[in-house]
Design a protein around this motif. Structure first.
Motif, mmCIF file in Angstrom:
data_model
loop_
_atom_site.group_PDB
_atom_site.id
_atom_site.type_symbol
_atom_site.label_atom_id
_atom_site.label_comp_id
_atom_site.label_asym_id
_atom_site.label_seq_id
_atom_site.Cartn_x
_atom_site.Cartn_y
_atom_site.Cartn_z
ATOM 1 N N MET A 173 0.804 -1.392 -0.243
ATOM 2 C CA MET A 173 -0.198 -0.172 0.022
ATOM 3 C C MET A 173 0.812 1.293 0.068
ATOM 4 N N SER A 174 1.964 1.211 0.685
ATOM 5 C CA SER A 174 2.829 2.332 0.780
ATOM 6 C C SER A 174 3.654 2.605 -0.714
ATOM 7 N N VAL A 175 3.805 1.392 -1.582
ATOM 8 C CA VAL A 175 4.472 1.788 -2.795
ATOM 9 C C VAL A 175 3.360 2.385 -3.574
ATOM 10 N N GLU A 176 2.186 1.886 -3.400
ATOM 11 C CA GLU A 176 1.079 2.492 -4.460
ATOM 12 C C GLU A 176 0.826 4.025 -3.894
ATOM 13 N N LEU A 177 1.030 4.519 -2.724
ATOM 14 C CA LEU A 177 1.047 5.605 -2.345
ATOM 15 C C LEU A 177 2.014 6.512 -2.988
ATOM 16 N N MET A 178 3.287 5.938 -3.211
ATOM 17 C CA MET A 178 4.415 6.612 -3.844
ATOM 18 C C MET A 178 4.133 6.709 -5.183
ATOM 19 N N LEU A 179 3.595 5.637 -5.853
ATOM 20 C CA LEU A 179 3.379 5.645 -7.233
ATOM 21 C C LEU A 179 2.164 6.787 -7.618
ATOM 22 N N ASN A 180 1.318 6.987 -6.431
ATOM 23 C CA ASN A 180 0.163 7.933 -6.913
ATOM 24 C C ASN A 180 0.750 9.268 -6.587
ATOM 25 N N ALA A 181 1.774 9.517 -5.733
ATOM 26 C CA ALA A 181 2.564 10.959 -5.694
ATOM 27 C C ALA A 181 3.049 11.281 -7.059
ATOM 28 N N VAL A 182 4.006 10.190 -7.549
ATOM 29 C CA VAL A 182 4.343 10.674 -9.029
ATOM 30 C C VAL A 182 3.430 10.652 -10.052
ATOM 31 N N ASN A 183 2.249 10.129 -9.998
ATOM 32 C CA ASN A 183 1.163 10.413 -10.975
ATOM 33 C C ASN A 183 0.637 11.911 -10.805
ATOM 34 N N LEU A 184 0.619 12.344 -9.402
ATOM 35 C CA LEU A 184 0.072 13.657 -9.320
ATOM 36 C C LEU A 184 0.993 14.584 -9.719
ATOM 37 N N ASN A 185 2.368 14.549 -9.540
ATOM 38 C CA ASN A 185 3.455 15.154 -10.501
ATOM 39 C C ASN A 185 3.262 15.146 -11.687
ATOM 40 N N LEU A 228 -1.462 7.281 -17.190
ATOM 41 C CA LEU A 228 -2.155 6.026 -17.588
ATOM 42 C C LEU A 228 -1.474 4.952 -17.659
ATOM 43 N N PHE A 229 -0.288 5.059 -18.196
ATOM 44 C CA PHE A 229 0.550 3.858 -18.156
ATOM 45 C C PHE A 229 0.993 3.478 -16.678
ATOM 46 N N THR A 230 1.272 4.448 -15.843
ATOM 47 C CA THR A 230 1.814 4.156 -14.512
ATOM 48 C C THR A 230 0.710 3.494 -13.734
ATOM 49 N N ILE A 231 -0.385 3.833 -13.998
ATOM 50 C CA ILE A 231 -1.672 3.308 -13.375
ATOM 51 C C ILE A 231 -1.792 1.764 -13.719
ATOM 52 N N ALA A 232 -1.813 1.569 -14.888
ATOM 53 C CA ALA A 232 -1.754 0.185 -15.488
ATOM 54 C C ALA A 232 -0.501 -0.818 -14.845
ATOM 55 N N VAL A 233 0.693 -0.253 -14.816
ATOM 56 C CA VAL A 233 1.944 -0.928 -14.202
ATOM 57 C C VAL A 233 1.469 -1.181 -12.766
ATOM 58 N N ALA A 234 0.997 0.021 -12.062
ATOM 59 C CA ALA A 234 0.678 -0.347 -10.674
ATOM 60 C C ALA A 234 -0.303 -1.358 -10.359
ATOM 61 N N ALA A 235 -1.314 -1.303 -11.305
ATOM 62 C CA ALA A 235 -2.344 -2.339 -11.082
ATOM 63 C C ALA A 235 -1.897 -3.618 -11.195
ATOM 64 N N ALA A 236 -1.146 -4.183 -12.322
ATOM 65 C CA ALA A 236 -0.360 -5.446 -12.325
ATOM 66 C C ALA A 236 0.470 -5.684 -11.189
ATOM 67 N N GLU A 237 1.245 -4.691 -10.625
ATOM 68 C CA GLU A 237 2.256 -4.882 -9.695
ATOM 69 C C GLU A 237 1.439 -5.298 -8.448
ATOM 70 N N ILE A 238 0.243 -4.587 -8.242
ATOM 71 C CA ILE A 238 -0.498 -4.878 -6.910
ATOM 72 C C ILE A 238 -1.088 -6.411 -6.971
ATOM 73 N N GLY A 239 -1.615 -6.648 -8.158
ATOM 74 C CA GLY A 239 -2.299 -7.935 -8.563
ATOM 75 C C GLY A 239 -1.050 -9.198 -8.097
ATOM 76 N N ILE A 240 0.087 -8.886 -8.699
ATOM 77 C CA ILE A 240 1.175 -9.826 -8.671
ATOM 78 C C ILE A 240 1.479 -9.878 -7.115
ATOM 79 N N GLY A 241 1.906 -8.825 -6.585
ATOM 80 C CA GLY A 241 2.526 -8.626 -5.011
ATOM 81 C C GLY A 241 1.327 -9.276 -4.017
ATOM 82 N N LEU A 242 -0.105 -9.183 -4.292
ATOM 83 C CA LEU A 242 -0.940 -9.749 -3.471
ATOM 84 C C LEU A 242 -1.103 -11.189 -3.640
ATOM 85 N N ALA A 243 -0.872 -11.717 -4.898
ATOM 86 C CA ALA A 243 -0.796 -13.181 -4.874
ATOM 87 C C ALA A 243 0.573 -13.617 -4.498
#
Length: 128
Positions: free
Chosen positions: A32-44, A64-79
């Motif tokens: 979740m913290s990694v996702e928060l960091m990615l959202n900060a990058v998206n905001l910038n 949009l590409f960052t959001i897609a990569v983050a979604a894939a990362e969180i899916g694999i990470g949770l698995a």
């Protein structure tokens, strides 16, 4: 639009995410913290895209590409976290790190220094 407001907010989000990655022990909270960091990058990216008035909207496209990569990362990470939790019974990162470093060794190396010496080690000791 002032660039300072979203930049300061993104810096605060990124620092909060960085603290979460460094201080948390639960793997899900680290993700979740990694996702928060990615959202900060998206905001910038979006803030600088608006501030520069880019005709191609490259910042928004990269977001949009960052959001897609983050979604894939969180899916694999949770698995991975779920599979580790099923196998070991915990999602605590410190416990997983302790079991991964020395799974079969004696915790005190002074009591049995040659407990796991193989045939190659015995030849090296005999030659010395």
């Amino acid at each position: 639009m002032h660039l300072a407001y979203p930049a300061v907010l993104a810096a605060l989000l990124f620092c909060t995410g960085l603290y979460g990655v460094l201080a948390r022990r639960n793997a899900i909270l680290v993700l979740m913290s990694v996702e928060l960091m990615l959202n900060a990058v998206n905001l910038n990216l979006v803030a600088f895209d608006v501030w520069l008035r880019d005709a191609l909207h490259a910042g928004q496209a990269l977001t949009l590409f960052t959001i897609a990569v983050a979604a894939a990362e969180i899916g694999i990470g949770l698995a991975i976290v779920l599979m580790v939790h099923r196998n070991r019974g915990t999602a605590d990162i410190d416990r997983l790190r302790d079991t991964a470093e020395h799974p079969h060794e004696d915790p005190d190396p002074d009591t049995a220094p040659h407990a796991h010496a193989g045939p190659h080690d015995e030849k090296a000791e005999a030659a010395a």
